[in-house]
Design an enzyme around this catalytic site. Structure first.
Site, PDB file in Angstrom:
ATOM      1  CG  HIS A  42      -2.038   0.951   1.164  1.00  0.00           C
ATOM      2  ND1 HIS A  42      -3.129   0.777   0.345  1.00  0.00           N
ATOM      3  CD2 HIS A  42      -2.253   2.117   1.812  1.00  0.00           C
ATOM      4  CE1 HIS A  42      -3.965   1.784   0.499  1.00  0.00           C
ATOM      5  NE2 HIS A  42      -3.457   2.616   1.379  1.00  0.00           N
ATOM      6  CG  HIS A  88     -10.562   3.617   1.911  1.00  0.00           C
ATOM      7  ND1 HIS A  88     -11.218   3.789   3.093  1.00  0.00           N
ATOM      8  CD2 HIS A  88      -9.235   3.742   2.216  1.00  0.00           C
ATOM      9  CE1 HIS A  88     -10.350   4.008   4.072  1.00  0.00           C
ATOM     10  NE2 HIS A  88      -9.139   3.988   3.560  1.00  0.00           N
TER      11      HIS A  88
END
Length: 728
Positions: A42, A88
C-alpha cells in the site's frame, strides 16, 4: 525478534535480512512496525513501481505530476486544478459505511493539502451479484453502506459529488471496489508541497486526536481476504467529516500566510508515512517526540502512535519562529496543534518517548529507495480458451433491448446519486444522471472543468492491455463530448494478488495499455494509486484500472448536454462500427459469458473525434453529444432519450441487426439542428470522421430504433425504475 512477530508484520525472510543490513542490528517492535508499514504494498508500491515508471507524466499544462499528494494542471488565467483518484476497497468490504466515508475523507485531504479548495467529487463502485441467493443480501447491504458512507462524508464537508459509475459482477462477490476522486481549484502560484526541510524547523501535528482506530490498516490493505478477515473491523478507520471541514478551512487559512515549508496529510500508516515521506522527498532527517502527540485513548504506546490511522490529521513543517502563529490558526478552528518534532540533516528518523530514544531508522530505504520487487509473470491460461468465442443473436432484438436497459449495469442509479448533494457550492453545470462526463464552472476564469471516471472490468478481463487503453480513451471521449479538451488523467489500478504470476501479467499489460494510450492521446498521468490483493479465498477480481480524465472548456456557457431538448433535431452517429462484441454487455446478458477478443484502438480515429467535437462545439453547431459505450448505440440512444423530453424515430442502417449492441470505440452520438447539418458534415469530413444520420427527435412520445419500438413511458420505466426494485 521471534519469527511469529515478523510473520505477523507480513515481512518476508528476504526483507528481514535487508532490515538487519539497514539497521546493522535487530529491530525493536516499534521499528519493525514502522518498516512493515512503509514496505507494505500500500505504501511502497513494491510490486507495481517498475511498471508505473514508464507512464508519460509531462505536458506544457502539467504543473505537478505523480509523486505528490495529488496532480496539478493549468486550467487557464492563473488557475490550477488539483486532483487524484484513490481506492478504499479493503476497508469498505469489511465495514462499508466507515470504509467508504474515510476513503472520501482521505482523498479530500490529499487535494486540499496541496492548497486547493475541493470543488468536486466522483466515485467508481464495483459490487458483486445482487441476484444470486447466496450473496445478494450481503451485496445489497454493501451497496447501501458504501453509498451512505460516501454521501455522509461528502455532504457534511460541503463538497458536491457530481458523478460516478457503478457496476456489478460475480468477480466482485468477495472484493468490492470503492474508488473515490476529488478535484480542487486554486491559483497556480499558491500550491503547497509535502516537504520537510530546513534544519531546526518545527514539525507540527494538527487536526484531530490520535486513537487506536485504523491500526495496521496499510498492512491489512496489502493482503488478500479469507474467512478470518471478518475480525479486521478494528483496522477500519472512523471518520468525522465535521472535524475534516474544520481542518480544511484551517489549512486554507494557513495557506494564505507564509508560515510553512510543507504539509502532508496523515493517510495510510498515519504518522509513519507522513513523516517518512516528507523527510524522504526532502533528503532530510527528523526527530519526533511521540509523547507530545495529542491522544484520545489512554495508555497508547509509541508503536500505536506511529501506526494509528485515525482520520482528519496533518503534519506540517513550519518555518522556525512561526510555530505560535500556525498553532493559533488551528486553535481558532478548535483543532489540536502541537509541535511534536523538528527537521534534522541526519537522514534518519529519531523517535523519542519521554526523552528516551526508542527508534532510529534511516529514512531513504523506507521512502525513496524502498525495495522494488520483480515478481514472476505469465499469461493467464483462460485467455486462449475465451479468445475465439463469437457472439450470435439467440434472443429477439426487442427482448435483448429490454433486458439490457433494465440491467443493473446500465439502468439509472438515482437510488445512489440522489443521496449525494451535487449542487452545493453552486458551481455544478452537469451532474450525475445526465450521462457522460460531469462538469463544474470555475468562477475565477469562466471556464468549465469536465471530468469522467471510467472502468470496464469485462474488457480488461478479455484483454488487459487493450482494456486499459480503452478506459483511457473512453474517459477522455466522455470529457470531449462536453466540448472540453481532455488534458490529463489520474488512475486507480485495482488488481488481484500480485503473488499470482497471471495477475502480475494482467497488471503489467494494463500498465502498458495506459502508457500507450496516454502517450498517443496526449493525456499524461498526473496522479494515481495502486490497489492489489483484491482476492478472496484464492479468487481475484477482474483487472479493473479506473481512469479519471480531466479536461477544460474555456467558456463554461458552451458546455454540451447529453440530452435532446428539442424536436426535429438530427441524430448522428460519429465513427466506425466494427463489430466489437468481446467482453460486451450483450454477450454477458444473453450468453452469461465474458469472452471473445478486442481490436487494437485506433488512436488517430479517437483524436479526430475529440478534435471534431471540440471544433463543432466552438462553432456552435451541436445541441448535445454523448460517448457510445456499454451496450452500443442501442443503450446510448435509449439513455439519451430517457433523460430527454422528446421522442425518437431512428434507423441504424446496419445490415446485421445485432450491430446496434456493438461496443466499438471512438464513437459518439450527437444532436444538431437541420440548419447546421451542412456545416457540421463539412467539418466532419475535414477531420476524417464518418457521420451517419440515424434519424430525428420527435414530438411524439415514443422511441423507435430499427424494429425496437417502445412508448416514452415504457422506456422511462425500464431505465429509471428498475434499479430501485433490484436493490430493495
Amino acid at each position: 525478534m521471534d519469527k511469529e512477530t515478523i510473520k505477523a508484520h507480513k515481512i518476508s525472510d528476504e526483507e528481514y535480512t535487508q532490515i538487519l543490513e539497514i539497521l546493522g542490528r535487530e529491530p525493536n517492535l516499534l521499528e519493525l512496525g514502522v518498516i512493515s508499514a512503509m514496505w507494505s504494498e500500500h505504501c511502497s508500491y513494491k510490486s507495481s513501481k517498475k511498471y508505473l515508471n514508464g507512464f508519460p507524466t509531462k505536458a506544457p499544462w502539467v504543473i505537478q505530476g505523480p509523486g505528490e499528494n495529488a496532480g496539478v494542471i493549468d486550467i487557464g488565467q492563473g488557475m490550477a486544478a488539483v486532483f487524484k483518484v484513490e481506492s478504499h476497497n479493503h476497508p469498505s468490504f469489511i465495514e462499508p459505511f466507515a470504509g467508504a466515508a474515510t476513503g472520501v475523507g482521505g482523498i479530500l485531504r490529499d487535494v486540499f493539502t496541496m492548497g486547493a479548495r475541493v470543488v468536486a467529487g466522483l466515485n467508481s463502485l464495483k459490487f458483486g451479484n445482487i441476484h444470486n441467493e447466496k450473496c445478494s443480501k450481503h451485496q445489497k447491504y454493501l451497496v447501501k453502506g458504501v453509498v451512505n458512507g460516501i454521501s455522509h462524508y461528502g455532504n457534511c464537508m460541503g463538497v458536491p459529488t457530481i458523478g460516478g459509475e457503478c457496476a456489478f459482477d460475480e468477480c466482485f462477490n468477495g472484493n468490492i471496489l470503492v474508488n473515490a476522486f476529488a478535484l480542487g481549484v486554486c491559483k497556480s502560484e499558491d500550491i503547497f508541497y509535502a516537504k520537510a526541510e530546513g534544519v531546526g524547523n518545527p514539525v507540527i501535528y494538527v487536526g484531530s486526536k490520535t486513537g487506536r482506530d485504523g491500526l495496521g490498516g496499510a498492512v491489512m490493505a496489502s493482503d488478500s481476504f479469507n474467512e478470518e478477515s471478518k475480525s479486521l473491523r478494528p483496522t477500519v478507520q472512523i471518520g468525522d467529516p465535521f472535524s475534516e471541514k474544520l481542518l480544511m478551512e484551517a489549512c486554507l487559512e494557513l495557506f494564505k500566510t507564509d508560515y510553512i515549508v510543507g504539509i502532508q496529510d496523515m493517510g495510510a500508516a498515519g504518522l509513519t508515512s507522513s513523516s517518512f515521506e516528507m523527510a524522504g522527498r526532502s533528503g532530510s532527517g527528523m526527530k519526533l517526540y511521540l509523547d507530545k502527540t495529542p491522544i484520545r485513548e489512554s495508555g497508547m504506546t509509541p508503536y500505536e502512535l506511529m501506526l494509528s490511522e485515525s482520520q482528519e490529521r496533518m503534519l506540517i513543517c513550519a518555518k522556525k519562529g512561526y510555530e505560535d502563529k500556525v498553532i493559533e490558526i488551528f486553535k481558532k478552528w478548535d483543532l489540536d496543534a502541537v509541535v511534536i518534532g523538528e527537521v534534522t540533516n541526519t537522514g534518519k528518523m529519531e523517535l523519542f518517548w519521554h526523552d528516551e530514544l526508542v527508534g532510529l531508522i534511516p529514512i531513504e530505504p523506507l521512502s525513496e529507495k524502498a525495495p522494488i520487487l520483480s515478481r514472476p509473470i505469465s499469461e493467464p491460461k483462460y485467455l486462449s480458451e475465451i479468445k475465439d468465442y463469437k457472439f450470435e443473436l439467440k434472443l429477439s432484438i426487442q427482448e435483448l433491448f429490454i433486458q439490457m436497459l433494465q440491467n443493473e449495469n446500465i439502468n439509472n442509479k438515482a437510488f445512489i446519486y440522489d443521496q449525494f448533494d451535487s449542487s452545493v457550492q453552486t458551481n455544478t453545470i452537469k451532474a450525475d444522471g445526465r450521462l457522460g462526463a460531469s462538469a463544474i464552472r470555475i468562477k475565477e476564469n469562466g471556464a468549465s472543468v469536465a471530468m469522467a471516471i471510467e472502468c470496464n472490468s469485462r474488457l480488461n478481463y478479455v484483454n488487459p492491455k487493450i482494456g486499459a487503453a480503452l478506459a483511457v480513451a473512453s474517459a477522455g471521449r466522455k470529457v470531449a463530448c462536453t466540448g472540453a479538451k481532455p488534458l490529463a488523467i489520474s488512475d486507480c489500478l485495482n488488481y488481484g494478488n500480485p503473488q499470482n504470476p497471471e495477475v502480475m501479467w494482467q497488471f503489467a499489460q494494463g500498465c502498458e495499455g495506459i502508457k500507450e494510450a496516454c502517450k498517443e492521446l496526449n493525456t499524461p498521468v498526473v496522479s494515481g494509486n495502486v490497489s492489489l490483493y483484491n482476492e478472496t479465498e484464492g479468487v481475484s477480481i477482474y483487472p479493473s484500472p479506473t481512469i479519471v480524465s480531466v479536461g477544460v472548456l474555456e467558456d463554461a456557457n458552451k458546455t454540451l448536454k447529453a440530452s435532446f431538448e428539442k424536436e426535429n433535431l438530427s441524430v448522428y452517429l460519429l465513427g466506425e462500427s466494427l463489430g466489437e462484441f468481446g467482453g460486451s454487455m450483450v454477450m454477458k446478458i444473453q450468453d452469461k459469458k465474458v469472452s471473445g477478443s478486442l481490436k487494437e484502438l485506433d488512436y488517430k480515429a479517437e483524436i479526430a473525434l475529440w478534435d471534431l467535437l471540440y471544433k463543432a462545439n466552438q462553432n456552435s453547431l451541436l445541441e448535445c453529444a454523448n460517448s457510445v459505450g456499454i451496450g452500443g448505440i442501442a443503450m446510448t440512444l435509449a439513455k439519451m432519450f430517457a433523460i430527454s423530453s422528446v421522442g425518437a424515430n431512428l434507423t441504424s442502417g446496419f445490415d446485421d441487426e445485432k450491430m446496434i449492441f456493438d461496443e466499438s470505440a471512438s464513437r459518439a452520438i450527437v444532436g444538431l439542428s437541420k440548419e447546421n447539418e451542412e456545416a457540421f458534415l463539412n467539418l466532419a469530413k475535414e477531420f476524417g470522421v464518418k457521420a451517419y444520420k440515424l434519424g430525428v427527435s420527435t414530438s411524439q412520445k415514443h422511441f423507435k430504433l430499427d424494429s425496437i419500438e417502445l412508448s416514452k413511458a415504457e422506456l422511462d420505466k425500464l431505465y429509471f425504475e428498475s434499479f430501485k426494485e433490484q436493490i430493495q
